[in-house]
Design an enzyme around this catalytic site. Structure first.
Site, PDB file in Angstrom:
ATOM      1  N   LEU A  39       0.884  -1.163   0.000  1.00  0.00           N
ATOM      2  CA  LEU A  39       0.000   0.000   0.000  1.00  0.00           C
ATOM      3  C   LEU A  39       0.918   1.207   0.000  1.00  0.00           C
ATOM      4  CD1 LEU A  39      -2.811  -0.580   2.680  1.00  0.00           C
ATOM      5  CD2 LEU A  39      -3.126  -0.179   0.245  1.00  0.00           C
ATOM      6  N   ASP A  40       0.620   2.201  -0.817  1.00  0.00           N
ATOM      7  CA  ASP A  40       1.496   3.367  -0.825  1.00  0.00           C
ATOM      8  C   ASP A  40       1.407   4.091   0.520  1.00  0.00           C
ATOM      9  OD1 ASP A  40      -0.401   5.714  -1.071  1.00  0.00           O
ATOM     10  OD2 ASP A  40      -0.937   4.673  -2.915  1.00  0.00           O
ATOM     11  N   THR A  41       2.361   4.922   0.779  1.00  0.00           N
ATOM     12  CA  THR A  41       2.477   5.612   2.067  1.00  0.00           C
ATOM     13  C   THR A  41       1.232   6.423   2.389  1.00  0.00           C
ATOM     14  OG1 THR A  41       4.849   5.740   1.670  1.00  0.00           O
ATOM     15  CG2 THR A  41       3.991   7.139   3.407  1.00  0.00           C
ATOM     16  N   ASP A  42       0.583   6.996   1.383  1.00  0.00           N
ATOM     17  CA  ASP A  42      -0.598   7.834   1.591  1.00  0.00           C
ATOM     18  C   ASP A  42      -1.891   7.041   1.721  1.00  0.00           C
ATOM     19  OD1 ASP A  42       1.058  10.044   1.406  1.00  0.00           O
ATOM     20  OD2 ASP A  42       0.678  10.311  -0.724  1.00  0.00           O
ATOM     21  N   SER A  43      -1.836   5.735   1.582  1.00  0.00           N
ATOM     22  CA  SER A  43      -3.038   4.905   1.690  1.00  0.00           C
ATOM     23  C   SER A  43      -3.053   4.187   3.032  1.00  0.00           C
ATOM     24  CB  SER A  43      -3.090   3.885   0.552  1.00  0.00           C
ATOM     25  OG  SER A  43      -3.193   4.553  -0.682  1.00  0.00           O
TER      26      SER A  43
END
Length: 178
Positions: A39-43
Site C-alpha cells: 500500500l502506498d504511504t498515503d493509503s
C-alpha cells in the site's frame, strides 16, 4: 502464519528504516514475515503479511485474481455515468485497467479519523466509493479516479479476498493460522 495489519496513513510498507516515515517494523516485531503486496504511504488499510513465500505470491500476484475492496473518498460528486469508465476499464497510459466494480456508498461506519485529516473545501463536496479490483498496480485506484476527474483524497483498502479490516484499528494486527 498470516498477519492482518491495518496500516496507518504515512507508514511505509517495508521493514528497513526510512528517514522520513515509520515502517512496518515500528508495528510488527516479528522476524521473517513479508508483505503480500503493498500500500502506498498515503493509503491506509489492510495489508497481509506472511512467512510463507508461496502464500505471499498467491495473494499478491494479479494472475490469481484476489479481489481487493477499496473505500475511496473522492473530490466531487460523481454519478453513475461518471463512474462508467471505471466499470469498462481505464487507459492509464502505461496500461488499461480491468473493469472494476464501483458503487457510491455512505461514509463507512466506525471509520477512524485520519491523521492528518484530508483537505476539505467548503464549495466542493466529497463522495465515498467502493471499488473492487483484482489487479492492484502502483497507485492504481488513485490514478483511475483522477483519470475520470474525481481525485482520491483518502484511500482505504478494506479487504483482500476473504480477509477484511473488521475489528482492527490503525496500527493493530491479528495473527491467523494458515
Amino acid at each position: 502464519m498470516l498477519i492482518l495489519f491495518n496500516k496507518p496513513f504515512g507508514v511505509v510498507c517495508q521493514f528497513s528504516a526510512h528517514e522520513n516515515h515509520p515502517t512496518l517494523k515500528d508495528y510488527i516485531a516479528m522476524p521473517d514475515v513479508y508483505a503480500a503486496g503493498r500500500l502506498d504511504t498515503d493509503s491506509e488499510g489492510l495489508l497481509i503479511l506472511t512467512d510463507d513465500g508461496r502464500l505471499q505470491h498467491r495473494i499478491a500476484h494479479p494472475k490469481h485474481k484476489e479481489i481487493k475492496i477499496y473505500w475511496a473518498q473522492v473530490e466531487g460528486a460523481p454519478d453513475d455515468e461518471a463512474l462508467s469508465p471505471l466499470r469498462r476499464g481505464v487507459d492509464l497510459g502505461d496500461f488499461v485497467t480491468q473493469p472494476a466494480q464501483v458503487k457510491i456508498i455512505a461514509e463507512p461506519a466506525h471509520l477512524w479519523a485520519r491523521v492528518p485529516p484530508i483537505r476539505e473545501r467548503k464549495a466542493i463536496p466529497t463522495t465515498w466509493l467502493e471499488i473492487r479490483i483484482s489487479e492492484g498496480k502502483n497507485r492504481q485506484v488513485r490514478r483511475m479516479t483522477a483519470k475520470i476527474g474525481f481525485p482520491t483524497l483518502r484511500l482505504i483498502r478494506y479487504a483482500i479476498g476473504a480477509h477484511t479490516l473488521a475489528g482492527l484499528q490503525p496500527g493493530e494486527f491479528k495473527i491467523l493460522a494458515t
